[in-house]
Design a protein around this motif. Structure first.
Motif, short mmCIF file in Angstrom:
data_model
loop_
_atom_site.label_atom_id
_atom_site.label_comp_id
_atom_site.label_asym_id
_atom_site.label_seq_id
_atom_site.Cartn_x
_atom_site.Cartn_y
_atom_site.Cartn_z
N SER A 121 0.79 -1.22 0.00
CA SER A 121 0.00 0.00 0.00
C SER A 121 0.83 1.28 0.00
O SER A 121 0.38 2.31 -0.49
CB SER A 121 -0.95 0.01 1.21
OG SER A 121 -0.21 0.04 2.42
N GLU A 122 2.03 1.22 0.57
CA GLU A 122 2.86 2.43 0.64
C GLU A 122 3.58 2.67 -0.68
O GLU A 122 4.14 1.74 -1.27
CB GLU A 122 3.88 2.29 1.76
CG GLU A 122 3.28 2.27 3.16
CD GLU A 122 2.60 3.56 3.51
OE1 GLU A 122 3.10 4.62 3.10
OE2 GLU A 122 1.57 3.52 4.20
N TYR A 153 9.91 -1.60 4.28
CA TYR A 153 8.53 -2.08 4.32
C TYR A 153 8.43 -3.60 4.23
O TYR A 153 7.46 -4.19 4.70
CB TYR A 153 7.72 -1.46 3.18
CG TYR A 153 7.52 0.03 3.33
CD1 TYR A 153 7.10 0.59 4.53
CD2 TYR A 153 7.75 0.88 2.25
CE1 TYR A 153 6.91 1.96 4.66
CE2 TYR A 153 7.55 2.25 2.37
CZ TYR A 153 7.14 2.78 3.58
OH TYR A 153 6.96 4.14 3.70
N GLY A 154 9.40 -4.23 3.60
CA GLY A 154 9.33 -5.69 3.47
C GLY A 154 10.23 -6.19 2.35
O GLY A 154 10.78 -5.40 1.57
N ILE A 171 11.04 -0.13 0.00
CA ILE A 171 11.50 0.85 0.98
C ILE A 171 10.87 2.20 0.67
O ILE A 171 10.32 2.41 -0.41
CB ILE A 171 13.04 0.96 0.98
CG1 ILE A 171 13.55 1.49 -0.37
CG2 ILE A 171 13.69 -0.37 1.32
CD1 ILE A 171 15.05 1.70 -0.44
N SER A 172 10.97 3.11 1.62
CA SER A 172 10.48 4.47 1.37
C SER A 172 11.46 5.22 0.48
O SER A 172 12.57 4.74 0.20
CB SER A 172 10.27 5.22 2.69
OG SER A 172 11.49 5.30 3.42
N GLU A 198 4.66 8.54 -6.93
CA GLU A 198 3.38 9.00 -7.46
C GLU A 198 2.28 8.04 -7.03
O GLU A 198 2.35 6.84 -7.23
CB GLU A 198 3.44 9.05 -9.00
CG GLU A 198 4.43 10.07 -9.55
CD GLU A 198 4.03 11.48 -9.21
OE1 GLU A 198 2.82 11.73 -9.11
OE2 GLU A 198 4.91 12.33 -9.04
N LYS A 199 1.21 8.57 -6.45
CA LYS A 199 0.08 7.74 -6.05
C LYS A 199 -0.56 7.05 -7.24
O LYS A 199 -1.13 5.98 -7.11
CB LYS A 199 -0.97 8.59 -5.32
CG LYS A 199 -0.51 9.09 -3.95
CD LYS A 199 -0.33 7.94 -2.98
CE LYS A 199 0.05 8.44 -1.60
NZ LYS A 199 0.25 7.35 -0.65
#
Length: 216
Positions: A121-122, A153-154, A171-172, A198-199
């Protein structure tokens, strides 16, 4: 994340004496890839959609096309992904240890659940890195990311041999250049990388990760 929490019960399990036409009509109503068959009150297997259009009669006439696959109700949803991929299915029958048909899970339901987790989701960066098998350490990989003030994140192993292991990580987006340099300094080779914040790319991001899981 147990299968029993995702079971739907509105898709029946047919008997061999049922008509091919009735199974085909039910399949068209639901849009699934397989129908399920029971024999002597026990789950017997699944028949793929294409075979239901080859002839008329009863499902007994298609018994030679039955594939034996199902998932136990006490399994984890991650156990279902290989079955979706292996049998080219969008629906999987759920049984108990006595081989009684309990219902089914759909690929859509599992995908929607997985997409709620930060791994999917991120928005962020996806990297596939390679390291010699003898020095593989997920702890070290996570430490490299977090020591550069980025969020981990994983990850999962996307390729493995006696010589090398490839790990795909999410990752972020912070300090990506610094992370690249640190991986290089620790003798990791970056095989692939995809950076986006970008979403609009979020769905593609999720789907790509799910596909990688399925291919394992």
């Amino acid at each position: 994340m147990f299968i029993k929490d995702y079971i739907s019960k509105d898709f029946p399990c047919f008997s061999l004496s049922d008509s091919i036409e009735s199974a085909r009509d039910m399949l068209e109503d639901f849009g699934y890839s397989h129908v399920f068959v029971k024999k002597s009150h026990h789950f017997y297997g699944a028949i793929a959609q294409d075979f239901l259009y080859e002839e008329e009669g009863t499902l007994k006439d298609l018994e030679h096309q039955i594939e034996r696959f199902a998932i136990l109700d006490d399994n984890n949803i991650m156990d279902s992904i290989r079955l979706f991929y292996t049998f080219n299915a969008n629906v999987i029958p759920v049984i108990n240890k006595a081989e009684k048909y309990l219902g089914y899970i759909s690929c859509e339901d599992i995908f929607q659940d997985l997409s709620k987790y930060p791994l999917f989701s991120e928005s962020g960066a996806i990297l596939t890195i390679e390291t010699p098998a003898r020095k593989y350490s997920m702890t070290e990989i996570a430490n490299i990311v977090e020591s550069n003030n980025s969020k981990f994140y994983g990850a999962f192993i996307s390729s493995m041999s006696d010589d090398a292991i490839q790990v795909t990580i999410k990752i972020s987006n912070e300090n990506l250049s610094s992370i690249d340099e640190t991986f290089d300094r620790y003798d990791y080779r970056i095989v692939e990388k995809y950076y986006s914040d970008e979403k609009a790319d979020l769905f593609k991001d999720r789907f790509g990760f799910l596909q990688k899981f399925i291919e394992i």
